[in-house]
Write an enzyme that holds these catalytic residues in place. Structure first.
Site, PDB file in Angstrom:
ATOM      1  N   ASP A  98       4.132  -8.427  14.584  1.00 51.63           N
ATOM      2  CA  ASP A  98       2.888  -8.613  15.186  1.00 51.63           C
ATOM      3  C   ASP A  98       1.872  -7.121  15.147  1.00 51.63           C
ATOM      4  O   ASP A  98       2.662  -5.945  15.067  1.00 51.63           O
ATOM      5  CB  ASP A  98       2.476  -8.936  16.500  1.00 51.63           C
ATOM      6  CG  ASP A  98       3.364  -7.995  17.396  1.00 51.63           C
ATOM      7  OD1 ASP A  98       4.565  -7.618  17.417  1.00 51.63           O
ATOM      8  OD2 ASP A  98       2.849  -7.762  18.746  1.00 51.63           O
ATOM      9  N   GLU A 148       5.493  -8.201  20.231  1.00 50.08           N
ATOM     10  CA  GLU A 148       5.849  -6.422  20.735  1.00 50.08           C
ATOM     11  C   GLU A 148       4.852  -6.106  21.251  1.00 50.08           C
ATOM     12  O   GLU A 148       4.920  -5.373  22.401  1.00 50.08           O
ATOM     13  CB  GLU A 148       6.728  -5.941  19.763  1.00 50.08           C
ATOM     14  CG  GLU A 148       7.319  -4.543  20.304  1.00 50.08           C
ATOM     15  CD  GLU A 148       6.375  -3.321  20.312  1.00 50.08           C
ATOM     16  OE1 GLU A 148       6.897  -1.982  20.603  1.00 50.08           O
ATOM     17  OE2 GLU A 148       5.310  -3.282  19.624  1.00 50.08           O
TER      18      GLU A 148
HETATM   19 ZN   LIG Z   1       5.250  -0.773  16.961  1.00 49.33          ZN
END
Ligand SMILES: [Zn+2]
Length: 411
Positions: free
Chosen positions: A81, A176
């Site tokens: 992401d 994340e």
């Molecule tokens: Zn990163």
């Protein structure tokens, strides 16, 4: 062989922005577009068990090609992401070949300029090939540089059986950037002994420390009355909250006044009415004792302010958020030693440093997978000036390959 650059340019054009306000997992379905693509590419390389699970995680294994049977299983991990802070849609990557050091003006918004002196490490890149976005989006080098490097290293290992290694695991995580990258990871299924996130900045760096982090919530109960008849009675919770903030240290112990190994007390949210107000803080330090000292100071400040408001009371709640991964890594010194060796083998001077934040690696470390962070070459994270150089990405691939060899050789 497909170059790491080719892969990188392909991956950054797939929009994988995560969403902090989403309740689903992954937070955005479009992250799967890259995850699915990575599985296809890994399968084409011969990584037969590569697959995406129901939560959007990619798991894959490069089987051992060594006669040794006791080699630790090593995992390389990156996130697919990109940050919600800046658009990641319709990214148009530009390669500035053999860059001469002059200002790089991004064509789609000419107010966006990469300039030596303003951007960390850029002065080290003269003569290299720099990749940027076009001015209206981020690039997504965080962390697609790491993703491309891991896939390129997998390709190299599979094409070069003379390079000996144990079982190598690949893990690509979603979300994340919204702090949920490890939420649904299955470490039993992964089956690795040690891991490395490939999500660091400058070439040669290895990060083995993160902040330790707590949250503090102070709930203030004031004394509420009709304001027309409040004389001598009203104790306004909003004013008490303001007094606490005003009593915080000036010029120290704040994010805006600290660097390196210094921690801080940082108010992040305030809300209320005259009867009741809440203050939310994040507390950061590299040691747990340092955290506790800062919490004690905040408590002392709060109690001191309350002496002016005898009818009011507070609740002071501390909540653990995450811990410095060094606590875990110190119990497994070979994880750092081997990474330092792999960086040296690539002809680089290793730089061991700490992160003023948390990483998925710190969470993974406490979940049982000791996991420092290796450089990926990504720079100016979460901004339209984000950049990475091709030469740094190639060195990161080399370090990953070296690391696989070092673990085999030492077993
Ligand atoms: Zn990163």
């Amino acid at each position: 062989m497909t170059s790491v650059l080719e892969r990188f340019l392909r991956y950054v054009q797939i929009d994988t922005q995560s969403d902090p306000n989403s309740e689903s997992f992954p937070s955005t379905a479009k992250q799967r577009n890259l995850s699915n693509q990575l599985v296809v590419e890994l399968q084409e390389l011969g990584v037969t068990d590569a697959h995406v699970d129901e939560h959007g995680y990619v798991y894959a294994t490069i089987p051992s090609n060594s006669d040794k049977t006791d080699i630790p299983v090593i995992c390389f991990c990156s996130h697919v992401d990109t940050s919600p802070d800046v658009s990641g849609a319709y990214v148009k990557p530009i390669v500035h070949h053999n860059w001469d050091g002059s200002d790089i003006v991004l064509p789609d918004d000419t107010s966006q300029v990469l300039r030596i002196g303003e951007l960390h490490d850029l002065d080290q890149q003269i003569g290299n090939d720099i990749v940027t976005a076009s001015g209206t989006t981020l690039l997504g080098a965080d962390n697609k540089a790491g993703v491309a490097e891991i896939v390129a290293a997998a390709e190299f290992l599979l094409a070069n059986p003379a390079v000996k290694h144990g079982d190598i695991k690949i893990l690509f995580t979603p979300d994340e950037e919204v702090g949920r990258g490890t939420e649904k990871v299955d470490l039993v299924k992964l089956g690795a002994d040690y891991g490395y996130t490939v999500d660091g900045e400058a070439i040669g760096t290895l990060e083995d420390e993160t902040f330790s982090a707590d949250g503090v919530k102070i709930t203030i109960h004031g004394v509420s009355t009709h304001p027309g008849y409040a004389i001598g009675k009203l104790e306004n919770a909003l004013k008490i909250a303001a007094d606490i903030l005003a009593a915080l240290p000036k010029g120290s112990l704040s994010p805006e006044s600290t660097e390196d190994k210094q921690g801080f007390i940082h108010p992040v949210q305030m809300e209320g009415i005259q009867e009741k107000a809440t203050l939310v803080f994040i507390i950061r330090d590299f040691s747990v004792s340092g955290l506790h000292k800062k919490e004690a100071l905040l408590k002392q400040i709060t109690d001191q302010v309350l002496t002016n408001y005898p009818g009011s009371s507070v609740e002071f709640k501390v909540q653990e958020q995450y811990r410095n991964m060094k606590e875990i890594l110190d119990q497994h010194p070979q994880v750092i030693e081997n990474a330092l060796s792999a960086i040296k083998m690539a002809g680089l001077d290793p730089i061991l440093q700490s992160i003023r934040g948390g990483t998925d690696g710190s969470r993974l470390s406490f979940m049982g997978l000791p996991c420092p962070n290796i450089f990926a070459g990504e720079h100016a994270f979460h901004s339209r000036l984000e950049w990475v150089s091709v030469q740094d990405m190639e060195k990161a691939v080399e370090v990953i390959v070296n690391l696989c060899q070092v673990w085999e050789q030492k077993a």
